[in-house]
Design a protein around this motif. Structure first.
Motif, PDB file in Angstrom:
ATOM      1  N   UNK A  40       0.852  -1.187   0.000  1.00  0.00           N
ATOM      2  CA  UNK A  40       0.000   0.000   0.000  1.00  0.00           C
ATOM      3  C   UNK A  40       0.887   1.236   0.000  1.00  0.00           C
ATOM      4  N   UNK A  41       0.461   2.264  -0.684  1.00  0.00           N
ATOM      5  CA  UNK A  41       1.158   3.543  -0.598  1.00  0.00           C
ATOM      6  C   UNK A  41       0.424   4.403   0.429  1.00  0.00           C
ATOM      7  N   UNK A  42       1.120   4.758   1.483  1.00  0.00           N
ATOM      8  CA  UNK A  42       0.504   5.538   2.548  1.00  0.00           C
ATOM      9  C   UNK A  42       1.061   6.949   2.503  1.00  0.00           C
ATOM     10  N   UNK A  43       0.160   7.927   2.512  1.00  0.00           N
ATOM     11  CA  UNK A  43       0.593   9.312   2.488  1.00  0.00           C
ATOM     12  C   UNK A  43       0.185  10.013   3.770  1.00  0.00           C
ATOM     13  N   UNK A  44       1.008  10.949   4.212  1.00  0.00           N
ATOM     14  CA  UNK A  44       0.705  11.706   5.417  1.00  0.00           C
ATOM     15  C   UNK A  44       1.269  13.109   5.255  1.00  0.00           C
ATOM     16  N   UNK A  45       0.482  14.141   5.632  1.00  0.00           N
ATOM     17  CA  UNK A  45       1.067  15.487   5.573  1.00  0.00           C
ATOM     18  C   UNK A  45       2.159  15.658   6.623  1.00  0.00           C
ATOM     19  N   UNK A  46       3.299  16.189   6.199  1.00  0.00           N
ATOM     20  CA  UNK A  46       4.412  16.355   7.123  1.00  0.00           C
ATOM     21  C   UNK A  46       4.592  17.848   7.382  1.00  0.00           C
ATOM     22  N   UNK A  47       4.592  18.214   8.663  1.00  0.00           N
ATOM     23  CA  UNK A  47       4.632  19.631   9.034  1.00  0.00           C
ATOM     24  C   UNK A  47       5.950  20.276   8.624  1.00  0.00           C
ATOM     25  N   UNK A  48       7.068  19.527   8.803  1.00  0.00           N
ATOM     26  CA  UNK A  48       8.373  20.122   8.546  1.00  0.00           C
ATOM     27  C   UNK A  48       8.570  20.419   7.064  1.00  0.00           C
ATOM     28  N   UNK A  49       7.762  19.799   6.204  1.00  0.00           N
ATOM     29  CA  UNK A  49       7.881  20.087   4.772  1.00  0.00           C
ATOM     30  C   UNK A  49       6.705  20.935   4.303  1.00  0.00           C
ATOM     31  N   UNK A  50       6.150  21.719   5.200  1.00  0.00           N
ATOM     32  CA  UNK A  50       5.099  22.652   4.830  1.00  0.00           C
ATOM     33  C   UNK A  50       3.771  21.995   4.527  1.00  0.00           C
ATOM     34  N   UNK A  51       3.449  20.932   5.245  1.00  0.00           N
ATOM     35  CA  UNK A  51       2.169  20.277   5.059  1.00  0.00           C
ATOM     36  C   UNK A  51       2.070  19.441   3.795  1.00  0.00           C
ATOM     37  N   UNK A  52       3.208  19.237   3.106  1.00  0.00           N
ATOM     38  CA  UNK A  52       3.210  18.423   1.885  1.00  0.00           C
ATOM     39  C   UNK A  52       2.931  16.966   2.242  1.00  0.00           C
ATOM     40  N   UNK A  53       2.114  16.312   1.399  1.00  0.00           N
ATOM     41  CA  UNK A  53       1.801  14.911   1.684  1.00  0.00           C
ATOM     42  C   UNK A  53       2.964  14.044   1.178  1.00  0.00           C
ATOM     43  N   UNK A  54       3.620  13.354   2.111  1.00  0.00           N
ATOM     44  CA  UNK A  54       4.732  12.475   1.756  1.00  0.00           C
ATOM     45  C   UNK A  54       4.208  11.062   1.623  1.00  0.00           C
ATOM     46  N   UNK A  55       4.461  10.427   0.487  1.00  0.00           N
ATOM     47  CA  UNK A  55       3.940   9.081   0.234  1.00  0.00           C
ATOM     48  C   UNK A  55       5.080   8.075   0.241  1.00  0.00           C
ATOM     49  N   UNK A  56       4.822   6.957   0.874  1.00  0.00           N
ATOM     50  CA  UNK A  56       5.796   5.865   0.870  1.00  0.00           C
ATOM     51  C   UNK A  56       5.030   4.554   0.691  1.00  0.00           C
TER      52      UNK A  56
END
Lengths: 201, 382
Positions: A40-56
């Motif tokens: 599964x590709x899970x995405x989460x907004x990351x605060x340190x990157x300005x709320x960008x959704x990081x997917x892994x």
């Protein structure tokens, strides 16, 4: 088909300082059918990157017949050595895309070898996965997408660029998805698809 | 400086670039002898390279697409075209793969003939590369000598296969035809002379203080980076990694021969140019051993059925070519033609190291670094 769902984290357990168990339940509560070994590709907004959704992409650890939750066992690879463990072990020998028009899928096979570990130097590890295929491709903007392995195996960078231009498989998370071998203004089908015909044949 | 904002949807591949007054963009190639058939987009700040972007594809010929329309035998002549100077080694993984798919045994004598032909071809290729490397460092003698000495082995291969460079000598099941009657004697004599000859390269080229000043400590690739970037062949071995497919995963009769891997630690242009030369000396050793152990008579080819078919199967085989590991991935779907054929070649894998090596170098050092990668543009494009 790639579908986006929202999910809730229902359970976490820290096994070690860098290893944990996580369980996810989709918001509508329905666990779709999947095969063992799928991810599964899970995405989460990351605060340190300005709320960008990081997917892994993460491998599903729970059994396909378990319809209550997805379980993941995730190890944290520390920042100063991103993916160091795996890059020491494996380097990309080749990344090949294979078109399967009858099954409406495009396969991508990674052949990985090892330079440093004598136990693996004799062997080549083949990782195969498939992406959905569309009749009228629009490379980069259609559903033919896979997560890039470039963060883990640095050596796949040019190989994945080649698969993108030759078969139209877009690798999400790849930093440089430009054309490599084909001319910049290539507007025809991706040439290694089966419906691209050689002239005179 | 105003930033360029693309107004409509841009086609894939098109790039918009903001130009800095200080940085100059320089296209080296694709029709420039300094880059071969490839373009390197170099950004320079004064005399120093700040960024380099390789742009291969100028001689892309669609070998993989062509292979899907031809059967396993008619694929042989065109698959050696990516690198005609090393035509035996580039065919080797394909031939091994087809043998695995079709399931045939190769006669013992054919295996030895193949190893000898492959090592002769490795020398032919490295001599050609060395000639180019020499002339781009301004050493014209180093262009003349290897270009002349490789004729020895070209003549030898012509005696065996009938063609000077495009031999099409390996076929699934063995080799195309037997070696001539007095081959062992002629080959041994030529190899001994060749070895004596290339040892003289050390005096004129590798111990030359001007060459050392030019190439030592330029374009240093550390051991960690060489592994991380997945480089292969002489680039990898010059950075201190002991890896050679002939030793680690022996194919045909390499496991019966004593193969020594040449490893240097420095990882600079000088080490990368020296490893192929040491490899040539090693090739001479291998040929002598193979000539000694080769069965003096016997079959050289297991005949295939007409139009051989593979099963519902896939195979990946690799060998050590003149430029590093060369692999061939064949997907078969019970047809006389391969369903998909992928060539994974050393040049393409080493290309990823080029931007790392050129960053921070002087522009004048570019040929010394670029050609030390043992890069063959036509092979990388396929």
């Amino acid at each position: 088909m790639v579908e986006e769902h929202k999910a809730t984290l229902t359970y976490t357990q820290l096994l070690k300082e860098d290893l944990g168990i996580f369980r996810l339940v989709p918001e509508d509560g329905v666990i779709p059918d999947y095969k063992a070994g799928q991810f599964l590709t899970i995405g989460m907004p990351v605060k340190s990157e300005g709320g960008k959704v990081v997917r892994r992409a993460y491998s599903i650890a729970s059994h396909p017949e378990n319809k209550k939750f997805f379980e993941f066992v995730i190890r944290w690879v520390r920042k100063p050595f991103p993916g160091r463990l795996t890059t020491e072990l494996f380097n990309a020998e080749s990344v090949s895309g294979v078109d399967f028009p009858d099954e409406k899928e495009i396969g991508v096979t990674y052949h990985l070898g090892s330079y440093t570990d004598p136990a693996y130097s004799k062997q080549v590890l083949a990782l195969a996965t498939r992406a959905p295929r569309e009749e009228t491709p629009n490379p980069g903007n259609d559903s033919t997408k896979l997560p890039s392995l470039r963060d883990m195996f640095y050596s796949v960078e040019f190989h994945e660029r080649e698969v993108f231009e030759m078969l139209g498989v877009y690798f999400e998370g790849h930093p440089d998805n430009r054309r490599l071998l084909l001319p910049e203004d290539w507007a025809d089908l991706p040439p290694l698809r089966k419906d691209f015909k050689n002239k005179g044949r | 400086m105003a930033e360029v904002i693309p107004t409509k949807e841009m086609p894939p591949g098109l790039q918009v670039e903001n130009v800095d007054d200080r940085i100059m963009t320089l296209n080296v190639g694709p029709q420039h002898p300094g880059s071969g058939h490839m373009r390197i987009i170099v950004k320079i700040d004064g005399d120093y390279i700040v960024d380099a972007d390789p742009d291969p594809g100028y001689v892309h010929r669609g070998e993989e697409k062509m292979a899907e329309a031809r059967n396993y035998i008619t694929n042989i002549p065109h698959l050696e075209r990516p690198v005609i100077h090393d035509s035996c080694n580039i065919l080797y993984p394909y031939v091994l793969g087809v043998e695995d798919l079709v399931g045939i045994e190769v006669p013992e004598r054919a295996k030895y003939v193949r190893v000898i032909a492959a090592e002769l071809n490795r020398c032919i290729y490295i001599q050609y590369w060395l000639a180019i490397y020499g002339i781009f460092l301004g050493h014209s003698t180093m262009f003349m000598w290897p270009a002349g000495d490789r004729e020895l082995f070209i003549d030898l291969m012509e005696k065996i296969s009938g063609a000077r460079v495009t031999h099409a000598y390996f076929v699934p099941g063995g080799v195309r035809n037997d070696v001539p009657a007095n081959f062992e004697d002629v080959c041994l004599r030529q190899v001994n002379y060749f070895e004596k000859r290339i040892k003289e390269y050390g005096d004129i080229f590798y111990d030359n203080p001007i060459l050392k000043a030019r190439t030592e400590d330029t374009g240093v690739l550390s051991r960690e980076d060489a592994i991380r970037l997945g480089t292969t062949g002489s680039v990898l071995r010059a950075s201190g990694v002991d890896y050679d497919v002939r030793v680690k995963e022996p194919y045909d009769v390499y496991d019966e021969l004593d193969v020594h891997t040449n490893v240097l630690k420095a990882g600079d242009s000088y080490a990368r140019s020296k490893v192929p030369w040491l490899d040539m000396l090693e090739s001479c050793n291998i040929i002598r051993q193979a000539l000694e152990k080769m069965p003096k008579s016997g079959s050289i080819r297991t005949k295939l059925k007409p139009n051989p078919k593979g099963g519902l199967d896939e195979v990946y085989r690799r060998v050590e070519s003149g430029r590093g590991a060369a692999g061939c991935y064949i997907v078969s779907k019970e047809k006389p033609e391969p369903y998909r054929l992928k060539l994974s070649v050393g040049s393409f894998r080493n290309l990823i190291a080029l931007p790392y090596l050129l960053k921070g170098e002087k522009l004048g050092n570019m040929p010394a670094v670029y050609w030390s990668l043992n890069y063959w543009p036509v092979e990388a494009d396929r």
